[in-house]
Design a protein around this motif. Structure first.
Motif, mmCIF file in Angstrom:
data_model
loop_
_atom_site.group_PDB
_atom_site.id
_atom_site.type_symbol
_atom_site.label_atom_id
_atom_site.label_comp_id
_atom_site.label_asym_id
_atom_site.label_seq_id
_atom_site.Cartn_x
_atom_site.Cartn_y
_atom_site.Cartn_z
ATOM 1 N N LEU A 406 -6.747 -2.474 0.870
ATOM 2 C CA LEU A 406 -5.778 -2.938 1.866
ATOM 3 C C LEU A 406 -4.380 -3.063 1.279
ATOM 4 C CD1 LEU A 406 -8.011 -5.618 3.609
ATOM 5 C CD2 LEU A 406 -6.981 -3.632 4.745
ATOM 6 N N GLU A 407 -4.299 -3.226 -0.017
ATOM 7 C CA GLU A 407 -2.999 -3.317 -0.696
ATOM 8 C C GLU A 407 -2.523 -1.956 -1.199
ATOM 9 O OE1 GLU A 407 -3.664 -7.788 -2.642
ATOM 10 O OE2 GLU A 407 -4.023 -5.983 -3.826
ATOM 11 N N ASN A 408 -3.361 -0.917 -1.052
ATOM 12 C CA ASN A 408 -3.052 0.384 -1.658
ATOM 13 C C ASN A 408 -2.811 0.230 -3.162
ATOM 14 O OD1 ASN A 408 -3.419 2.423 0.159
ATOM 15 N ND2 ASN A 408 -1.246 2.908 0.433
ATOM 16 N N ASP A 409 -3.653 -0.573 -3.800
ATOM 17 C CA ASP A 409 -3.505 -0.835 -5.229
ATOM 18 C C ASP A 409 -3.608 0.467 -6.016
ATOM 19 O OD1 ASP A 409 -3.577 -2.690 -7.635
ATOM 20 O OD2 ASP A 409 -5.492 -1.631 -7.875
ATOM 21 N N ARG A 410 -2.587 0.741 -6.797
ATOM 22 C CA ARG A 410 -2.501 2.022 -7.496
ATOM 23 C C ARG A 410 -3.668 2.243 -8.450
ATOM 24 N NH1 ARG A 410 2.337 2.630 -11.668
ATOM 25 N NH2 ARG A 410 1.066 0.957 -12.569
ATOM 26 N N ASP A 411 -4.040 1.235 -9.227
ATOM 27 C CA ASP A 411 -5.115 1.391 -10.207
ATOM 28 C C ASP A 411 -6.457 1.629 -9.534
ATOM 29 O OD1 ASP A 411 -3.445 1.026 -12.475
ATOM 30 O OD2 ASP A 411 -3.475 -1.133 -12.150
ATOM 31 N N THR A 412 -6.677 0.984 -8.402
ATOM 32 C CA THR A 412 -7.932 1.198 -7.675
ATOM 33 C C THR A 412 -7.982 2.592 -7.072
ATOM 34 O OG1 THR A 412 -8.070 -1.166 -7.156
ATOM 35 C CG2 THR A 412 -9.396 0.332 -5.817
ATOM 36 N N LEU A 413 -6.876 3.042 -6.490
ATOM 37 C CA LEU A 413 -6.851 4.370 -5.872
ATOM 38 C C LEU A 413 -7.043 5.476 -6.910
ATOM 39 C CD1 LEU A 413 -3.990 3.974 -3.242
ATOM 40 C CD2 LEU A 413 -6.464 3.744 -2.920
ATOM 41 N N ARG A 414 -6.687 5.207 -8.160
ATOM 42 C CA ARG A 414 -6.902 6.201 -9.217
ATOM 43 C C ARG A 414 -8.382 6.447 -9.491
ATOM 44 N NH1 ARG A 414 -2.286 4.227 -13.585
ATOM 45 N NH2 ARG A 414 -0.524 5.365 -12.647
ATOM 46 N N LEU A 415 -9.232 5.495 -9.112
ATOM 47 C CA LEU A 415 -10.668 5.671 -9.301
ATOM 48 C C LEU A 415 -11.283 6.559 -8.225
ATOM 49 C CD1 LEU A 415 -11.751 2.018 -10.206
ATOM 50 C CD2 LEU A 415 -11.084 3.867 -11.753
ATOM 51 N N LEU A 416 -10.530 6.835 -7.176
ATOM 52 C CA LEU A 416 -11.044 7.618 -6.057
ATOM 53 C C LEU A 416 -10.631 9.077 -6.158
ATOM 54 C CD1 LEU A 416 -10.216 5.148 -3.127
ATOM 55 C CD2 LEU A 416 -12.264 5.211 -4.562
ATOM 56 N N ARG A 417 -11.341 9.926 -5.442
ATOM 57 C CA ARG A 417 -10.940 11.339 -5.360
ATOM 58 C C ARG A 417 -9.781 11.518 -4.398
ATOM 59 N NH1 ARG A 417 -12.593 16.012 -2.325
ATOM 60 N NH2 ARG A 417 -14.101 14.774 -1.135
ATOM 61 N N ARG A 418 -9.811 10.745 -3.288
ATOM 62 C CA ARG A 418 -8.758 10.892 -2.285
ATOM 63 C C ARG A 418 -8.641 9.629 -1.454
ATOM 64 N NH1 ARG A 418 -7.994 12.194 3.043
ATOM 65 N NH2 ARG A 418 -10.258 12.097 3.413
ATOM 66 N N SER A 419 -7.398 9.173 -1.274
ATOM 67 C CA SER A 419 -7.108 8.113 -0.316
ATOM 68 C C SER A 419 -6.499 8.754 0.923
ATOM 69 C CB SER A 419 -6.131 7.089 -0.897
ATOM 70 O OG SER A 419 -5.656 6.222 0.119
ATOM 71 N N PRO A 420 -6.911 8.334 2.104
ATOM 72 C CA PRO A 420 -6.382 8.961 3.320
ATOM 73 C C PRO A 420 -5.016 8.426 3.735
ATOM 74 C CG PRO A 420 -8.008 7.308 3.904
ATOM 75 C CD PRO A 420 -7.969 7.351 2.408
ATOM 76 N N PHE A 421 -4.409 7.552 2.918
ATOM 77 C CA PHE A 421 -3.144 6.927 3.292
ATOM 78 C C PHE A 421 -2.083 7.184 2.227
ATOM 79 C CE2 PHE A 421 -6.621 4.376 5.031
ATOM 80 C CZ PHE A 421 -6.352 4.507 6.386
ATOM 81 N N PRO A 422 -0.825 7.376 2.644
ATOM 82 C CA PRO A 422 0.259 7.552 1.678
ATOM 83 C C PRO A 422 0.406 6.307 0.805
ATOM 84 C CG PRO A 422 0.970 8.144 3.906
ATOM 85 C CD PRO A 422 -0.353 7.461 4.047
ATOM 86 N N PRO A 423 0.936 6.454 -0.413
ATOM 87 C CA PRO A 423 1.066 5.315 -1.321
ATOM 88 C C PRO A 423 1.868 4.147 -0.748
ATOM 89 C CG PRO A 423 1.425 7.369 -2.490
ATOM 90 C CD PRO A 423 1.356 7.714 -1.048
ATOM 91 N N ASP A 424 2.862 4.449 0.106
ATOM 92 C CA ASP A 424 3.719 3.386 0.650
ATOM 93 C C ASP A 424 3.268 2.904 2.039
ATOM 94 O OD1 ASP A 424 4.282 5.739 1.916
ATOM 95 O OD2 ASP A 424 6.465 5.471 1.907
ATOM 96 N N THR A 425 2.088 3.358 2.483
ATOM 97 C CA THR A 425 1.600 2.962 3.812
ATOM 98 C C THR A 425 0.139 2.536 3.722
ATOM 99 O OG1 THR A 425 3.070 4.661 4.754
ATOM 100 C CG2 THR A 425 1.453 3.644 6.237
ATOM 101 N N PRO A 426 -0.125 1.300 3.365
ATOM 102 C CA PRO A 426 -1.517 0.845 3.266
ATOM 103 C C PRO A 426 -2.142 0.696 4.649
ATOM 104 C CG PRO A 426 -0.034 -0.994 2.924
ATOM 105 C CD PRO A 426 0.833 0.237 2.999
ATOM 106 N N PRO A 427 -3.446 0.750 4.736
ATOM 107 C CA PRO A 427 -4.101 0.577 6.038
ATOM 108 C C PRO A 427 -3.964 -0.859 6.533
ATOM 109 C CG PRO A 427 -5.723 0.557 4.278
ATOM 110 C CD PRO A 427 -4.425 0.923 3.636
ATOM 111 N N ARG A 428 -4.011 -1.029 7.843
ATOM 112 C CA ARG A 428 -3.988 -2.384 8.419
ATOM 113 C C ARG A 428 -5.382 -3.018 8.357
ATOM 114 N NH1 ARG A 428 0.415 -3.737 11.719
ATOM 115 N NH2 ARG A 428 1.958 -2.068 11.935
#
Length: 473
Positions: A406-428
């Motif tokens: 929910l925070e679009n945490d950079r370190d967490t997203l690095r563990l994933l293959r793909r996030s469906p949201f832009p880095p500056d637009t976290p999901p609600r």
């Protein structure tokens, strides 16, 4: 003492040590690249919180003296550097005593990581690397031939790995006794590899033959490790072939590779041994003292193996010097996957635009073919398999994962293959749903290009937003 060393195992020791250094390097690299989201100061299970409640005597670690993300990173990268040096043969250029010390450095550094690793490091291959790494430190270097007692203690570890795994299967799931476990295992294992689907679709009689061969390799062959040559070498070679079969059929971190390393201790490769001086007295005394201590500690794993209530993957001392092992005492019949989704919509309705997060190793996208990652270990992906088995396995970290998504945490997203949201637009909102996955048939793969088929089972986590964020804001 002529009996103390075994010159015929000179090349075996060389291969064993270099291969062990390579496994160490992979383990430290995995720690360095993944720790911030998992264990860091803002991680899902922060190390500072752990060391505040668990005393040093229960989990000896450098991080009891000091913790910062920078210090953890330095420890992990230092482990990489020392492992790379050992892989290049740095111990051979040092005096015997210094070579031993150098080998103990990665053991101490990795022990510090494992002992604060909590759920992320609660697997048998962590203890197996530590136990093997500690004992291998006393194999010596080019100054002496390898000590016989250390070679036999390495075989003793291998015996416990294989025999313990064989016993836990016979005592556990009935499908092992009925020879049918591989009807399911290749499809339901924690992290399939690129060939797992092929193995799953092999004829059922071949699956039964695989299980029968596994029982022989794990319950009979381990005793041959302690017989004269060339029988011991033949037993070790058979174990190596079995482990390579497992490497092809799945992703089990470095479990198979460290088992292969141990099997090398029983391979005798004559020739190649230079003339060396007899082992110094202090070295003989040290090795025998270490051997006596490890044999004394072995009483608990032995009791566990002969017990009807045998447990898998248990460490009996905080230094992980002697442990018990085992794998897949029970086999899942169906595969469940937790699929995490997020949305930018103001309200988390069912008809909102839900976008799916993709993991590197665990199944998600039906058309995405599983990749080979082992011996590298994807810790979050592996724990997601346990989360699908039961929410109780994820109670201490899953909420933290959702919060960081929910925070679009950079370190967490690095563990994933793909996030469906832009880095500056976290999901609600983020939600999780449970699906049943199965491999498609050969015909379905040709027609759809999908490696998996899935069926919705139930809601796993209802739509969740960050605390204090108003709906629609």
């Amino acid at each position: 003492m002529d009996w103390f060393t075994a010159p015929d195992y000179w090349l075996s020791r060389l291969v064993l040590q270099r291969a062990l250094a390579a496994v160490y390097l992979v383990a430290f690299l995995s720690a360095a690249l993944q720790f911030r989201a998992l264990l860091g100061e803002r991680g899902m299970l922060p190390v500072p919180r752990f060391v505040a409640r668990v005393p040093f005597r229960r989990s000896p670690s450098l991080f009891h003296a000091h913790y910062s993300d920078r210090f953890f990173a330095g420890t992990a990268w230092a482990g990489c550097a020392v492992s790379a040096a050992l892989l290049a043969g740095a111990d051979a250029a040092l005096p015997l005593w210094a070579g031993i010390v150098l080998w103990l450095v990665p053991w101490a550094l990795y022990l510090s990581i494992v002992n604060v690793g909590q759920t992320w490091y609660a697997f048998g291959w962590e203890s197996l690397l530590l136990e093997t790494g500690f004992l291998a430190a006393f194999l010596g270097n080019d100054e002496v031939a390898p000590p016989v007692v250390v070679l036999f203690l390495l075989r003793w570890i291998l015996f416990r790995v294989e025999f313990g795994a064989g016993l836990i299967k016979l005592r556990g799931d009935a499908c092992w006794r009925e020879l049918t476990c591989l009807y399911y295992h290749h499809e339901t294992q924690p992290m399939p590899g690129p060939l797992s689907r092929f193995f799953h679709h092999l004829p059922k009689p071949l699956h039964k033959a695989e299980v029968a061969a596994n029982h022989v390799t794990q319950l009979v062959v381990p005793f041959l490790l302690f017989t004269p040559q060339p029988v011991a070498s033949a037993a070790a070679a058979l174990m190596i072939v079995t482990q390579l079969w497992l490497v092809l059929s799945g992703n089990f971190a470095w479990l198979n590779w460290i088992t292969i390393v141990l099997a090398v201790s029983a391979l005798r490769v004559p020739g190649g041994a230079p003339d060396v001086a007899p082992a110094p007295l202090w070295y003989e005394v040290l090795v025998l003292a270490v051997a006596a201590g490890l044999l004394f500690l072995s009483r608990q794993p032995v009791r566990n193996m002969v017990s009807r209530r045998q447990v898998m993957n248990r460490s009996f001392d905080p230094l992980h010097l002697v442990n018990t092992y085992g794998a897949f005492g029970s086999v899942s019949r169906v595969r469940h996957e937790v699929i995490i989704e997020g949305t930018l919509d103001d309200a988390p309705r069912e008809d909102a635009e839900w976008r799916e997060y993709e993991f590197r190793g665990k199944p998600g996208d039906l058309r995405y073919r599983p990749r080979q990652f082992a011996p590298y270990h994807l810790r979050l992906d592996w724990l997601m398999w346990f989360a699908a088995l039961s929410p109780g396995y994820a109670g201490d970290w899953f909420g933290g994962l959702v919060e960081r998504l929910l925070e679009n945490d950079r370190d967490t997203l690095r563990l994933l293959r793909r996030s469906p949201f832009p880095p500056d637009t976290p999901p609600r909102f983020v939600r999780a749903r449970l699906f049943r996955y199965r491999y498609t048939s050969r015909r379905e793969l040709r027609e759809t290009g999908a490696h998996w088929d899935r069926t919705f089972v139930r809601e796993y986590l209802p739509p969740t937003r960050l605390t204090g964020v108003a709906q629609g804001s």
